[in-house]
Design a protein around this motif. Structure first.
Motif, PDB file in Angstrom:
ATOM      1  N   ASP A 113       0.853  -1.193   0.000  1.00  0.00           N
ATOM      2  CA  ASP A 113       0.000   0.000   0.000  1.00  0.00           C
ATOM      3  C   ASP A 113       0.892   1.249   0.000  1.00  0.00           C
ATOM      4  OD1 ASP A 113      -1.697   2.098   0.518  1.00  0.00           O
ATOM      5  OD2 ASP A 113      -2.726   1.151   2.189  1.00  0.00           O
TER       6      ASP A 113
ATOM      7  N   VAL B 251       0.467   4.202   0.978  1.00  0.00           N
ATOM      8  CA  VAL B 251       0.423   4.946   2.237  1.00  0.00           C
ATOM      9  C   VAL B 251       1.393   4.330   3.241  1.00  0.00           C
ATOM     10  CG1 VAL B 251      -1.027   5.687   4.166  1.00  0.00           C
ATOM     11  CG2 VAL B 251      -1.973   5.653   1.843  1.00  0.00           C
TER      12      VAL B 251
ATOM     13  N   ARG C 144       4.919   5.978   4.831  1.00  0.00           N
ATOM     14  CA  ARG C 144       5.130   6.048   6.284  1.00  0.00           C
ATOM     15  C   ARG C 144       6.429   5.361   6.697  1.00  0.00           C
ATOM     16  NH1 ARG C 144       0.475   3.720   8.170  1.00  0.00           N
ATOM     17  NH2 ARG C 144       1.491   1.682   8.285  1.00  0.00           N
TER      18      ARG C 144
ATOM     19  N   ALA D 261      -7.856  10.322  -4.080  1.00  0.00           N
ATOM     20  CA  ALA D 261      -8.073   9.747  -2.751  1.00  0.00           C
ATOM     21  C   ALA D 261      -6.768   9.186  -2.191  1.00  0.00           C
ATOM     22  CB  ALA D 261      -9.138   8.656  -2.825  1.00  0.00           C
ATOM     23  N   GLU D 262      -6.007   8.494  -3.048  1.00  0.00           N
ATOM     24  CA  GLU D 262      -4.731   7.934  -2.598  1.00  0.00           C
ATOM     25  C   GLU D 262      -3.751   9.037  -2.217  1.00  0.00           C
ATOM     26  OE1 GLU D 262      -2.903   4.375  -4.520  1.00  0.00           O
ATOM     27  OE2 GLU D 262      -1.335   5.822  -5.066  1.00  0.00           O
TER      28      GLU D 262
ATOM     29  N   THR E 205      -4.460  12.038  -1.261  1.00  0.00           N
ATOM     30  CA  THR E 205      -4.957  12.680  -0.042  1.00  0.00           C
ATOM     31  C   THR E 205      -4.604  11.855   1.187  1.00  0.00           C
ATOM     32  OG1 THR E 205      -6.792  13.669  -1.284  1.00  0.00           O
ATOM     33  CG2 THR E 205      -7.006  13.598   1.115  1.00  0.00           C
ATOM     34  N   ASN E 206      -4.698  10.522   1.077  1.00  0.00           N
ATOM     35  CA  ASN E 206      -4.347   9.645   2.197  1.00  0.00           C
ATOM     36  C   ASN E 206      -2.857   9.714   2.526  1.00  0.00           C
ATOM     37  OD1 ASN E 206      -6.973   8.754   2.532  1.00  0.00           O
ATOM     38  ND2 ASN E 206      -6.718   6.968   1.189  1.00  0.00           N
TER      39      ASN E 206
ATOM     40  N   ALA F 298      -2.232  12.979   4.302  1.00  0.00           N
ATOM     41  CA  ALA F 298      -2.715  12.951   5.686  1.00  0.00           C
ATOM     42  C   ALA F 298      -1.820  12.115   6.605  1.00  0.00           C
ATOM     43  CB  ALA F 298      -4.147  12.402   5.718  1.00  0.00           C
ATOM     44  N   THR F 299      -1.102  11.156   6.002  1.00  0.00           N
ATOM     45  CA  THR F 299      -0.262  10.245   6.798  1.00  0.00           C
ATOM     46  C   THR F 299       1.119  10.823   7.078  1.00  0.00           C
ATOM     47  OG1 THR F 299      -1.412   8.326   5.880  1.00  0.00           O
ATOM     48  CG2 THR F 299       0.731   7.924   6.895  1.00  0.00           C
TER      49      THR F 299
END
Length: 464
Positions: free
Chosen positions: A166, A168, A172, A202-203, A205-206, A209-210
């Protein structure tokens, strides 16, 4: 090159203004009508073109301009200032986090050059003394991870990847890795799509946000014209970008995107891609670009290129030789290498005031240095060090050795003598200290810069 058509149209418009000793309001409005048409032809946004010419007209019909001894030049000065303002005024710097690493999120449509320009930016940061880390967050496009690893290897920057995980999670974990390994910049190469869609946004944005990126850069292709501006607008409204990297500005593009992006999105162009090589990424300077568009050259970029290509050790050796009034064909070979490191000769010469708007691509022979080099390599060490000993029989041997004519050898030697004279005149200006002093003087006095570069062009030692 971008803006060539626009530059030519503007130059023709301003010729009419310069020819008039006194301007009327009608003269200004007629010139601005031509300017607006030139901007529209260059694919500049219609509203931006209209607003731009309105501002210039309002300033140009003022009392100071109309009563000036050189009203035509005053109008050009106003156009230059407004063009600079249109593209952002001052150059926009890349963000720096108070607590490293600085996270830079690279986004854009598929095919915009996002992965390549992630590596270009990494190389630029590395050359500035940073320790960047490239992160493969594009897990959808076939071979995207491998491509990033290849370009990362070419620029000597490590690449963090976790395969088809993923994105995200990858972002991280990359941030943790960078903190543990001392990387002060993290460049996230995110996935693109053939068009803007909800899943892509959407991806992104995620991810935002992370990892809370300090900088979100949108990579857009200048060749797509107004579509590039529409893409920038959509990304900015949905994701909130901080700046733009405009690619392929060296191509056959009308350049309208560069003039429209800031006005439409409110976000600055931070970098421009100027070629296919991984070191062809420049900081975007609105004032310098405005000068290029108006055919005024770009002395500061020319000097920066020269400084980057400069071999300080060889420069010091050459300076010592010049102090003793010595300059031989071995030194000339070194100069060829340093000039070639500055990039395309055509693009470099066009940065020089007084030359850029006079030369055409067909006027410049990019292979001239190769021919000169072949002739010099056909000489003995003694002949290179002491060209004055080269007599007719030596010339015939040299010509036969490199497959050229004796006339070519004569031409090189005659031009070398010219070069010696020119180098003697500017002998003290080869070291890095002089470069910085020269840059400061030129920035303070553009008129002096143009005169000096014009003198160099006038001597034209190799007819380039």
């Amino acid at each position: 090159m971008a803006f060539e058509g626009l530059s030519e149209r503007l130059e023709n418009s301003f010729k009419k203004l310069r020819a008039k000793g006194k301007l009327t309001e009608a003269d200004v409005k007629e010139a601005m009508r031509e300017v607006r048409l030139a901007l529209l032809e260059a694919d500049v946004n219609y509203k931006v073109s209209k607003e731009f010419t309105k501002k210039v007209t309002e300033r140009a019909i003022g009392q100071d301009v109309m009563e000036s001894l050189t009203p035509g030049q005053m109008v050009i000065k106003i156009v230059n200032e407004e063009l600079t303002e249109l593209m952002g005024g001052n150059e926009a710097r890349l963000a720096i986090a108070k607590n490293p690493p600085t996270v830079v999120m690279m986004c854009g449509l598929q095919g915009s050059g996002k992965t390549t320009h992630s590596a270009k930016l990494a190389l630029k940061l590395k050359n500035e003394g940073h320790r960047p880390l490239l992160v493969a967050c594009d897990v959808y496009r076939p071979a995207a991870i491998k491509q990033l690893q290849v370009v990362g290897g070419q620029v000597g920057v490590p690449v963090f990847e976790m395969g088809p995980e993923d994105p995200v999670v990858i972002a991280r974990e990359a941030l943790k890795y960078a903190k543990d390994h001392g990387n002060d910049y993290v460049l996230l190469d995110t996935a693109g799509r053939l068009h803007i869609d909800e899943a892509l946004m959407a991806e992104l944005t995620n991810i935002r946000a992370t990892v809370h990126p300090h900088e979100i850069l949108l990579v857009i292709d200048a060749m797509t014209g107004q579509d590039a501006v529409n893409v920038a607008k959509s990304f900015n409204e949905t994701l909130g970008i901080d700046g733009v990297i405009l690619t392929k500005l060296d191509g056959d593009t009308r350049g309208g995107a560069a003039l429209s992006v800031r006005a439409v999105t409110g976000k600055p162009i931070k970098f421009v891609g100027t070629g296919e090589k991984l070191d062809n990424l420049e900081t975007f300077h609105p004032s310098r670009m405005a000068s290029r568009i108006l055919g005024m050259g770009d002395v500061l970029s020319f000097i920066e290129k020269a400084e980057m290509a400069l071999d300080e050790k060889k420069a010091a050796e050459l300076e010592a030789k010049l102090a003793k009034n010595k300059f031989d064909l071995n030194d000339l070979l070194d100069q060829f290498e340093q000039i070639e490191r500055m990039g395309s000769l055509k693009d470099t010469l066009k940065l020089i005031p007084g030359i850029g708007k006079q030369i055409k691509d067909e006027d410049i022979d990019e292979k001239a240095f190769d021919r000169f080099r072949a002739i010099i390599y056909s000489m003995t060490k003694e002949e290179r060090a002491h060209p004055e000993i080269i007599n007719p029989s030596r010339k015939r041997r040299i010509a036969a050795g490199c497959g050229r004519k004796v006339e070519d050898v004569n031409k090189l030697l005659a031009q070398f003598k010219q070069m010696q004279k020119m180098v003697k005149q500017i002998g003290g200006g080869k070291g890095p200290k002089m470069s910085k002093k020269m840059r400061r003087l030129m920035a303070q006095n553009p008129a002096m810069a143009e005169k000096m570069m014009g003198n160099i062009k006038g001597s034209n030692p190799f007819g380039l």
